[in-house]
Design a protein around this motif. Structure first.
Motif: not given
Ligand SMILES: Cc1cc2nc3c(=O)[nH]c(=O)nc-3n(C[C@H](O)[C@H](O)[C@H](O)COP(=O)(O)O)c2cc1C
Length: 408
Positions: A356-372
């Motif tokens: 699948f692909i989705t753009a319904a993502i929580n960018e901020v949570d992802i960035e914090r987890a991966f250090g982005l």
């Protein structure tokens, strides 16, 4: 001290609604709205509310020329200047302004086109259970949508009565047609099974791996990959949430395109779970990795169940190095991700996997987890792949019965 404005600023006159008891007692709904200025600066966490005097001051300030702050103190007052400096909307050259100045300089070094950067920053989510909200509003079914919004624009676009239409010959289907027809968005992964390592590695290699290299100029090397990329710059990095893969410990990884290897990244469980308190029902019984997978895809458990989630995050400066402050460059970065996604979906389909692909993502949570950092290497979409379940619990779109019922 000398001062200038932050690199990019967009002032939004926003209508803000709030509840007032008096308005309710006066016979209305109680909802009152007023206008509020918001200052968007893409290097900041969030837009800042500002008043009309701030707007006047910010509107006079150059983002490039440094000016002495004394006349500004005299005209606008120390408190106003201090507030805008602390907010990062004004930048000072003194030591105590170093934090905001470094963020502004880091942002400038990416070479964003201003409006694109504002859009990118403003479209990032944090901690949103989008799936829960959609379900609560009754919008998770076709009937729910139709009831709320009326009929959509028609399925086919007809440019009116043409005097003459030119029928085209039908093609003979090839194996590529079979593959394309067999792809569908998987919302039912087998959570009791692991993904064979060979299929995991094959998918990453096919989609994100380097297939060739060209030395374009001194310090300028270009990769060949299976998807096209604007300027051949291939800025998109793949960050992985590995959940159930044979021989790979569950955790966070960066895929190294050059040597086809995984770089393990630590998982700060406390930081990931810090946002979980507002989703107690969904967070309970979840490990930090499970919660991250769930929040990453906006609360869509049917996607979080995938064996592997792939965060696609362009290094914007790699693209914007060539397409400098360019009005089309962000669009190109998004299109690059779309191409990678289709290659991933087709690769997974060929291997008999769901994807699948989705753009319904929580960018901020992802960035914090991966250090982005959102404006440096911010996620644009999440793909996932893995072993399909035998039964369909969440609906999929398979009108031609290519996937369901599952064939042994
Ligand atoms: C950019 C993009 C974003 C999508 N986001 C979601 C999503 O958030 N949740 C979801 O269930 N499906 C999502 N989908 C899948 C679509 O719903 C799906 O492609 C569509 O229903 C057609 O079905 P098919 O992919 O099986 O042909 C997305 C698809 C694309 C291309």
């Amino acid at each position: 001290m000398r001062i200038r404005r932050c690199a990019v600023l967009w002032l939004e006159p926003r209508e803000v609604a709030h509840f007032e008891l008096e308005a309710l007692l006066g016979g209305g709904t109680g909802v009152v709205s007023n206008m509020q200025w918001y200052a968007h600066a893409p290097q900041l966490e969030a837009p800042q509310p500002v008043d009309v005097q701030d707007v006047t001051l910010l509107g006079e300030m150059s983002p490039s020329d440094w000016i002495d702050d004394v006349p500004l103190y005299e005209r606008f007052g120390a408190q106003r200047l201090l507030t805008l400096l602390q907010a990062g909307l004004l930048i000072g050259d003194s030591e105590d302004c170093a934090g905001q100045r470094q963020a502004d300089e880091h942002f400038r070094a990416q070479h964003w086109y201003g409006l694109s950067s504002v859009w990118h920053a403003a479209s990032r989510w944090q901690g949103l259970d989008a799936a829960g909200e959609v379900a609560e509003a009754g919008m998770d079914t076709a009937l729910g949508l139709r009831t709320r919004y009326g009929a959509p624009p028609p399925m086919l676009h007809d440019r009116g009565e043409a005097a003459e239409r030119i029928p085209l010959p039908r093609s003979t289907h090839t194996p590529l047609d079979e593959l394309l027809d067999a792809r569908n968005s998987c919302r039912n992964f087998d959570t009791s099974n692991t993904l064979p390592q060979a299929q995991f590695a094959h998918t990453l290699e096919r989609v994100f791996g380097a297939r060739g290299q060209v030395h374009a100029a001194e310090d300028f090397d270009v990769l060949k990959k299976t998807s096209p990329s604007g300027g051949a710059l291939h800025p998109t990095e793949a960050y992985l949430i590995v959940r159930r893969v044979e021989g790979v410990a569950p955790g966070l990884y960066h895929y190294r395109a050059g040597d086809h290897a995984l770089q393990p990244l630590g998982l700060d469980a406390d930081a990931v779970m810090a946002g979980a308190e507002k989703h107690v029902d969904n967070a309970k019984d979840k490990s930090a990795l499970d919660y991250l997978a769930w929040i990453a895809v906006g609360g869509q458990q049917w996607f979080a169940d995938a064996h592997v989630l792939v965060v696609m995050a362009p290094r914007f400066a790699r693209n914007f190095w060539k397409y400098r402050n360019h009005a089309k460059a962000y669009r190109v970065a998004i299109l690059d991700v779309g191409h990678l996604s289709q290659t991933l979906l087709l690769t997974a389909t060929e291997l008999g996997l769901g994807s699948f692909i989705t753009a319904a993502i929580n960018e901020v949570d992802i960035e914090r987890a991966f250090g982005l950092t959102g404006y440096v290497d911010g996620p644009l979409a999440v793909c996932g792949f893995g072993v399909r379940a035998d039964t369909m619990v969440t609906s999929e779109f398979d009108p031609n019965r290519k996937v369901w019922p599952r064939r042994g």
